[in-house]
Design a protein around this motif. Structure first.
Motif, short mmCIF file in Angstrom:
data_model
loop_
_atom_site.label_atom_id
_atom_site.label_comp_id
_atom_site.label_asym_id
_atom_site.label_seq_id
_atom_site.Cartn_x
_atom_site.Cartn_y
_atom_site.Cartn_z
N ASN A 9 -8.26 2.82 2.29
CA ASN A 9 -6.78 2.67 1.85
C ASN A 9 -6.53 1.08 1.69
OD1 ASN A 9 -4.40 3.61 1.34
ND2 ASN A 9 -3.55 2.61 3.37
N ALA A 10 -7.00 0.22 2.44
CA ALA A 10 -7.00 -1.25 2.25
C ALA A 10 -7.41 -1.69 0.96
CB ALA A 10 -7.42 -2.14 3.28
N TYR A 11 -8.85 -1.15 0.60
CA TYR A 11 -9.60 -1.57 -0.47
C TYR A 11 -8.68 -0.93 -1.67
CZ TYR A 11 -13.45 -1.83 -3.92
OH TYR A 11 -14.32 -2.12 -4.86
N TYR A 12 -8.43 0.13 -1.63
CA TYR A 12 -7.53 0.75 -2.85
C TYR A 12 -6.31 -0.12 -3.21
CZ TYR A 12 -4.54 3.65 -5.76
OH TYR A 12 -3.72 4.18 -6.75
N GLN A 13 -5.65 -0.43 -2.09
CA GLN A 13 -4.35 -1.30 -2.26
C GLN A 13 -4.59 -2.56 -2.87
OE1 GLN A 13 -1.29 0.04 -2.03
NE2 GLN A 13 -1.70 1.96 -0.65
N ASN A 14 -5.64 -3.29 -2.45
CA ASN A 14 -5.83 -4.73 -2.97
C ASN A 14 -6.66 -4.66 -4.14
OD1 ASN A 14 -4.45 -5.85 -0.54
ND2 ASN A 14 -6.18 -5.21 0.69
N ASN A 15 -7.53 -3.91 -4.40
CA ASN A 15 -8.59 -3.96 -5.50
C ASN A 15 -8.26 -2.79 -6.34
OD1 ASN A 15 -9.98 -4.84 -2.65
ND2 ASN A 15 -10.93 -6.37 -4.24
#
Length: 339
Positions: free
Chosen positions: A28-34
């Motif tokens: 989820n963090a990877y999707y939000q930031n990248n």
């Protein structure tokens, strides 16, 4: 008391659950930031192409229906406020009025990029109108605002089912594999535990059938070696105690026998002196044996080297006959010897 197997199973399930949540948070963090800015840019380009072709079409509704059927949700608003949806419907039409006005005035809307971050919703699957991209276009001198996002239900309906079954199969197969692997590890440990209990009940005659080449196999081999050495030590102790018990009984009988001979008042002084000397020697022998008993607790498990020496038994035989003279005399026997 919980068994090692149940603890291992509980720890495995706990690790799998924690790993699943951790993996979801990381994704989820990877999707939000990248991935989210990249996804917004890609869909913005598609929306601009749809809007560009829409301006050249005679039948706008038919074109937008055809475009939506390729896997997109379209929402069109004109200056008069008329709203039309094409393709799948949005769960929430929560687009602010000012945003629509800005797009009608020629601005692009980056709703996917600016969609609020949420912990348990990646944004990619949030079927909301504000989670879309918006572009303006003109058709027959009428200004429109086009809002677009991929139809997730259409694109991912079958793959959702496939991924769900795949995830469930992976979880079940992984759990079965872990259970089998845990049983293979726990089985020799249980055998060692059973063998330990058997040592306390049945002695050191243990047959431990564990043949492994890992740390558990090494532990089993060390246990076998320990049991073997303990068995040898136990036999040594038993033999020692048996021998000492016999050696203690012998001087006691001699002391008892010569004590009865001393009760004879017709004994000469020489015989009385000799009998007393034998009693003293036997008493000294018992004292020596008692000191040897104290060494029982300090017996070493390792074997000590033996040294051979020549020894004359003549003196031992004379001493033996002298000690048992009382028994020979008591039985009215006559004994002669020569060395």
């Amino acid at each position: 008391m919980k068994s090692l197997y149940s603890k291992f199973l509980a720890a495995t399930l706990f690790i799998m659950v924690i790993s699943s949540f951790t993996g979801f948070f990381i994704a989820n963090a990877y999707y939000q930031n990248n991935l989210k800015p990249e996804n917004d840019s890609k869909n913005m380009e598609i929306a601009m192409n749809i809007a560009q072709y829409a301006e050249t079409q005679e039948n706008l509704d038919q074109y937008l229906k055809h475009a939506a059927s390729t896997g997109y949700q379209l929402y069109v608003v004109d200056r008069q406020g008329e709203r039309h949806s094409f393709g799948g419907s949005f769960d929430e039409k929560n687009l602010p009025f000012q945003t629509v006005e800005n797009v009608l005035n020629g601005e692009n809307y980056h709703g996917m990029r600016d969609f609020p971050k949420k912990t348990f919703v990646t944004g990619f699957f949030a079927n909301e109108l504000r989670n879309s991209v918006g572009v303006p276009f003109t058709h027959d001198s009428t200004q429109y605002a086009l809002f677009m996002r991929p139809d997730i239900k259409l694109l991912f309906n079958e793959i959702h089912v496939l991924l769900g079954w795949m995830g469930l199969a992976i979880f079940i197969l992984s759990l079965i594999a872990v259970l089998i692997w845990a049983a293979m590890i726990i089985r020799p440990v249980r055998q060692l535990s059973h063998a330990t209990n058997k040592v306390g009940e049945d002695g050191f005659d243990i047959d431990l059938d564990i043949h492994r080449k890992d740390e558990i196999g090494q532990l089993a081999q060390n246990f076998k070696d320990m049991i073997s050495r303990l068995g040898e030590l136990d036999k040594l102790r038993r033999t020692f105690v048996s021998n000492v018990s016999h050696d203690i009984q012998t001087p006691l009988l001699n002391i008892q026998g010569y004590s009865r001979l001393l009760e004879d008042k017709t004994l000469s002084e020489d015989d009385r002196y000799n009998y007393l000397k034998v009693i003293q020697e036997e008493a000294k022998k018992m004292s020596t044996l008692s000191r040897q008993l104290l060494t029982l607790s300090s017996l070493e498990q390792k074997e000590k080297p033996l040294f051979r020496n020549r020894f004359k038994v003549t003196g031992q035989l004379k001493s033996l006959l002298h000690r048992y003279y009382w028994l020979i005399d008591e039985n009215n026997l006559s004994l002669s010897y020569s060395f």
